[in-house]
Design a protein around this motif. Structure first.
Motif, PDB file in Angstrom:
ATOM      1  N   TRP A 244       0.830  -1.199   0.000  1.00  0.00           N
ATOM      2  CA  TRP A 244       0.000   0.000   0.000  1.00  0.00           C
ATOM      3  C   TRP A 244       0.866   1.251   0.000  1.00  0.00           C
ATOM      4  O   TRP A 244       1.976   1.238   0.521  1.00  0.00           O
ATOM      5  N   GLY A 272     -12.305  -0.528  11.805  1.00  0.00           N
ATOM      6  CA  GLY A 272     -12.744  -0.849  10.450  1.00  0.00           C
ATOM      7  C   GLY A 272     -11.742  -0.485   9.388  1.00  0.00           C
ATOM      8  O   GLY A 272     -12.037  -0.592   8.201  1.00  0.00           O
ATOM      9  N   SER A 277      -5.580  -3.105   9.988  1.00  0.00           N
ATOM     10  CA  SER A 277      -5.796  -4.355  10.705  1.00  0.00           C
ATOM     11  C   SER A 277      -4.701  -5.361  10.376  1.00  0.00           C
ATOM     12  O   SER A 277      -4.387  -6.225  11.179  1.00  0.00           O
ATOM     13  N   MET A 278      -4.127  -5.246   9.172  1.00  0.00           N
ATOM     14  CA  MET A 278      -3.059  -6.161   8.792  1.00  0.00           C
ATOM     15  C   MET A 278      -1.707  -5.639   9.243  1.00  0.00           C
ATOM     16  O   MET A 278      -0.885  -6.366   9.779  1.00  0.00           O
TER      17      MET A 278
ATOM     18  N   PRO B  48      -5.460 -11.022  13.581  1.00  0.00           N
ATOM     19  CA  PRO B  48      -5.738  -9.708  14.145  1.00  0.00           C
ATOM     20  C   PRO B  48      -7.253  -9.527  14.245  1.00  0.00           C
ATOM     21  O   PRO B  48      -7.990  -9.987  13.370  1.00  0.00           O
ATOM     22  N   GLU B  50      -9.387  -7.237  13.679  1.00  0.00           N
ATOM     23  CA  GLU B  50     -10.169  -6.601  12.626  1.00  0.00           C
ATOM     24  C   GLU B  50      -9.873  -7.155  11.245  1.00  0.00           C
ATOM     25  O   GLU B  50     -10.276  -6.577  10.254  1.00  0.00           O
ATOM     26  N   ALA B  51      -9.150  -8.254  11.182  1.00  0.00           N
ATOM     27  CA  ALA B  51      -8.907  -8.853   9.872  1.00  0.00           C
ATOM     28  C   ALA B  51     -10.241  -9.326   9.300  1.00  0.00           C
ATOM     29  O   ALA B  51     -11.202  -9.522  10.028  1.00  0.00           O
ATOM     30  N   CYS B  52     -10.287  -9.509   7.985  1.00  0.00           N
ATOM     31  CA  CYS B  52     -11.570  -9.863   7.385  1.00  0.00           C
ATOM     32  C   CYS B  52     -11.819 -11.364   7.468  1.00  0.00           C
ATOM     33  O   CYS B  52     -10.904 -12.150   7.698  1.00  0.00           O
ATOM     34  N   TYR B  55      -9.655 -13.965   5.641  1.00  0.00           N
ATOM     35  CA  TYR B  55      -8.341 -14.128   6.267  1.00  0.00           C
ATOM     36  C   TYR B  55      -8.438 -15.117   7.418  1.00  0.00           C
ATOM     37  O   TYR B  55      -7.645 -16.051   7.536  1.00  0.00           O
ATOM     38  N   ARG B  83      -6.896  -6.335   1.069  1.00  0.00           N
ATOM     39  CA  ARG B  83      -5.996  -6.980   2.012  1.00  0.00           C
ATOM     40  C   ARG B  83      -5.385  -8.277   1.500  1.00  0.00           C
ATOM     41  O   ARG B  83      -4.443  -8.772   2.076  1.00  0.00           O
ATOM     42  N   PHE B 308     -17.177  -8.502   6.760  1.00  0.00           N
ATOM     43  CA  PHE B 308     -17.209  -7.275   7.566  1.00  0.00           C
ATOM     44  C   PHE B 308     -15.920  -6.478   7.339  1.00  0.00           C
ATOM     45  O   PHE B 308     -14.841  -7.048   7.305  1.00  0.00           O
ATOM     46  N   THR B 309     -16.064  -5.180   7.194  1.00  0.00           N
ATOM     47  CA  THR B 309     -14.980  -4.207   6.926  1.00  0.00           C
ATOM     48  C   THR B 309     -14.242  -4.443   5.616  1.00  0.00           C
ATOM     49  O   THR B 309     -13.126  -3.973   5.445  1.00  0.00           O
TER      50      THR B 309
END
Lengths: 325, 366
Positions: A244, A272, A277-278, B48, B50-52, B55, B83, B308-309
């Motif tokens: 990114w 969110g 998050s990664m 993690p 908040e990972a999707c 994942y 991601r 989600f997210t």
């Protein structure tokens, strides 16, 4: 005079001086939205789908607050800033989201900045943008060059003088600087705050985190203070090939400051945020290896100031105890 | 070398076929166990927060294959916008921390996809000659295409079958038969046989079933565990579904025809253009275009599945309501907190709404 509105959110903190120079050289007046406040947040929250991240909601709120104050709103789609790296989907699709969610918005200036597609594509998009203001391509070229220089100077100012983006913008435009916190307790700790500029510098989202850390006696370091080029090197070291465009400000800054042996590191993320998050888990992992305290803070529109303060105080106490101050 | 792959729909069948064609034994490929709550729990625990969902699920699945003895894992990598490109990096680190010393092989899903898949097969098969690699790949793909072909008939049959569950039963048998087929010709015959059987299922010919298009993120759309068998549930409610997101389509276009300039999604992109005019990563652009497509083709509704997210799908979700083409959209956000009952209630309400709309003349006032 044509008025161009720039929302004080997302990429504003990275590119404002450049954009301002560009539009002013083309003879337009630049209007920026006010600092984020509750009304702006509520505007944004009321329009977007609930899952949308906070910075995008705030951006929408800023656009709404500019309605009636300007003829154009500048919402660039910053797709890619380097080979094989991209920005977050929400930033790429920003103009489209603004158009879909705010139908009453003034005309949107939405150049796509995509270096993956080559220089010619960029020039064409800048040319299209310039056509709104003048028909003289030489003028655009000059404006772009000056804007580019202006932005580089702004970046350099931050890394040389070790100041935050807000201070740099204030110094460049000679506005009143935010009152420096009293340094009664002398700076005894160094704390690095890593995160996206639109979270680190938006005092409404983060409840004046930098100010609070400073007034608790910590010297605050932000990603923008790192000398040019160092961030990218640090990011490559930790995760290899970058993915990114903004990995530098999280992974790069995290790794750089961890290597510098700061006393503690705080990650400011918003709930969110997909990339965060990664990425954060890598910095956290590294901090664990180097045994440096790491505080992940996840903010959203419901985060309370009191809870944040408690966590900050506890974190700083822990850091102090480790240093035996 | 014992290769493990994450569970994803029927992907293991073509992969198994390829491995067998290359002369490897049963021990060389670990078939991922079907996803269960345990897979999800493992994934959630070691990801993690908040990972999707994809994942978490793929991590859980990889841990399970490691438990079964895999020492080489396959995962996607890329420089895309979402991601996905980070999956391999994050999961490799996590598995290493957990003490599994598995080697990661990655498939580049953004640039040189075909080449990277071919190289991977060659690598796994101890440097088999290229002609063998290509023949194995094409045999695997024939199974993939056959499965997707049968599935398309299953969608239509489920909605109108008189004895509920018949189509599913036949589909399960078909999967098994195709999995066991050893020759390309056999695969062809099995496909034909099962499509015939599905067509012979006694159907309620009087009703004209509701038609719903499924759009969204490819992993949750294809893996039934991730979307809680939404297709089967819709079938039980008598809804015929359609989706263009299938793995065979991805293989056909992304791996081959795109290089010839025939774009997978050109039509869909053209339809999405008034609302979103460039790629936002993942399947966001396509989701908006497909909504328009289904609305124009007279479908009754659209189901939008997203983890989600998920960044691209949030962009799509924000843009979808503003399209001129009016069609009800039910967004189903998949994550580890979802409950089947909650989803069923929403599905029933949605189907009721679609029926009501149809009686009224699809939104047109009579």
């Amino acid at each position: 005079m044509i008025k161009v509105g720039i929302p004080r959110a997302l990429s504003y903190y990275q590119y404002y001086p450049g954009w301002k120079t560009f539009f002013e050289k083309l003879g337009a007046e630049v209007v920026i939205s006010s600092l984020t406040n509750k009304a702006i947040l509520n505007f944004g929250v009321s329009r977007a789908v609930a899952d949308t991240c906070l910075p995008v909601k705030i951006f929408l709120g800023h656009v709404i607050s500019l309605i009636g104050k300007c003829d154009y709103v500048f919402v660039p789609a910053i797709t890619s800033l380097g080979e094989k790296t991209y920005n977050c989907s929400k930033i790429i699709g920003l103009p489209n989201m603004v158009r879909a969610l705010i139908p009453e918005c003034p005309t949107i200036l939405d150049p796509e900045i995509n270096l993956e597609k080559g220089r010619y594509y960029l020039y064409r998009n800048i040319y299209k943008l310039g056509r709104y203001f003048s028909s003289n391509p030489v003028k655009f070229k000059k404006a772009v060059e000056e804007a580019w220089e202006g932005n580089l100077a702004y970046r350099r100012k931050m890394s040389h003088e070790k100041i935050t983006a807000i201070q740099a913008i204030d110094r460049i435009y000679g506005e009143d600087c935010a009152p420096a916190p009293s340094l009664d307790p002398p700076e005894e700790l160094t704390v690095a705050v890593v995160g996206h500029p639109y979270v680190v510098y938006d005092d409404y989202i983060n409840h004046r985190l930098i100010f609070r850390l400073q007034s608790m006696g910590a010297k605050v370091l932000v990603p923008e203070m790192v000398p040019e080029g160092e961030l990218a090197i640090a990011a490559r070291k930790l995760v290899g090939e970058t993915h990114w465009s903004f990995e530098d400000e999280i992974i790069g800054a995290g790794e750089y400051y961890l290597e510098e042996k700061v006393d503690g590191i705080i990650n400011l993320a918003v709930f969110g945020c997909g990339p965060d998050s990664m990425m954060v888990s890598f910095v956290q992992h590294r901090a664990k290896e180097l045994k440096i305290p790491f505080l992940p803070l996840s903010l959203d529109e419901h985060s309370s100031e009191g809870a944040l303060l408690t966590r900050l105080e506890a974190f700083l106490d822990m850091v102090k105890r480790r240093k035996k101050i | 070398m014992r290769v493990g792959i994450p569970q994803w729909g029927n992907v293991y069948i073509p992969v198994k076929a390829m491995v067998h064609r290359l002369g490897a034994g049963d021990n060389d490929l670990i078939i991922p166990p079907p996803m269960t709550q345990k897979t999800l729990d493992l994934g959630v625990r070691y990801s993690p927060t908040e990972a999707c969902l994809p994942y978490k699920l793929t991590l859980g699945s990889l841990i399970e294959t490691c438990e079964l003895g895999a020492d080489t894992l396959v995962q996607a990598r890329g420089t895309g916008i979402c991601r996905l490109g980070y999956y391999a990096k994050g999961q490799e680190q996590m598995l290493h921390d957990l003490g599994y010393n598995a080697q990661f092989l990655t498939i580049d899903v953004s640039h040189h996809k075909l080449l990277s898949i071919m190289k991977l097969i060659k690598n796994v098969s101890n440097d088999a000659p290229w002609h063998k690699v290509i023949s194995a790949f094409s045999f695997g793909m024939s199974k993939l295409f056959a499965l997707d072909k049968i599935e398309k008939v299953v969608w239509k049959t489920r909605a109108v079958e008189i004895e509920k569950g018949m189509a599913n039963r036949i589909y399960r048998e078909a999967i098994k038969a195709i999995d066991e087929a050893m020759e390309r010709k056999e695969v062809k015959n099995i496909t034909k046989e099962y499509i015939d059987r599905l067509n012979r299922v006694s159907k309620n010919s009087k009703t004209d079933p509701l038609k719903v298009g499924i759009v969204g993120e490819i992993y949750v759309v294809i893996e039934p565990f991730a979307n809680m068998d939404i297709e089967v549930e819709l079938g039980k409610l008598g809804v015929e579904i359609e989706r263009t997101i299938t793995l065979s389509r991805w293989v056909k276009y992304s791996l081959f025809l795109n290089y010839l300039g025939i774009s997978e999604w050109r039509k869909v992109h053209r339809l999405a253009n008034p609302y979103i005019d460039h790629d936002v990563g993942g399947d966001g652009w396509e989701s908006v275009g497909e909504k328009v497509l289904y609305a124009r083709n007279g479908y009754d509704g659209v189901m939008h599945l997203a983890p989600f997210t998920c960044m691209p799908e949030i962009v799509a979700q924000n843009i979808m309501p503003s399209t001129k083409e009016d069609i009800p959209v039910l967004a189903v956000i998949c994550d580890e907190q979802q409950s089947k009952q909650g989803m069923l209630t929403r599905l029933e309400a949605f189907v009721d709404l679609l029926e009501f709309r149809r009686r009224r003349g699809n939104g047109r006032r009579i």
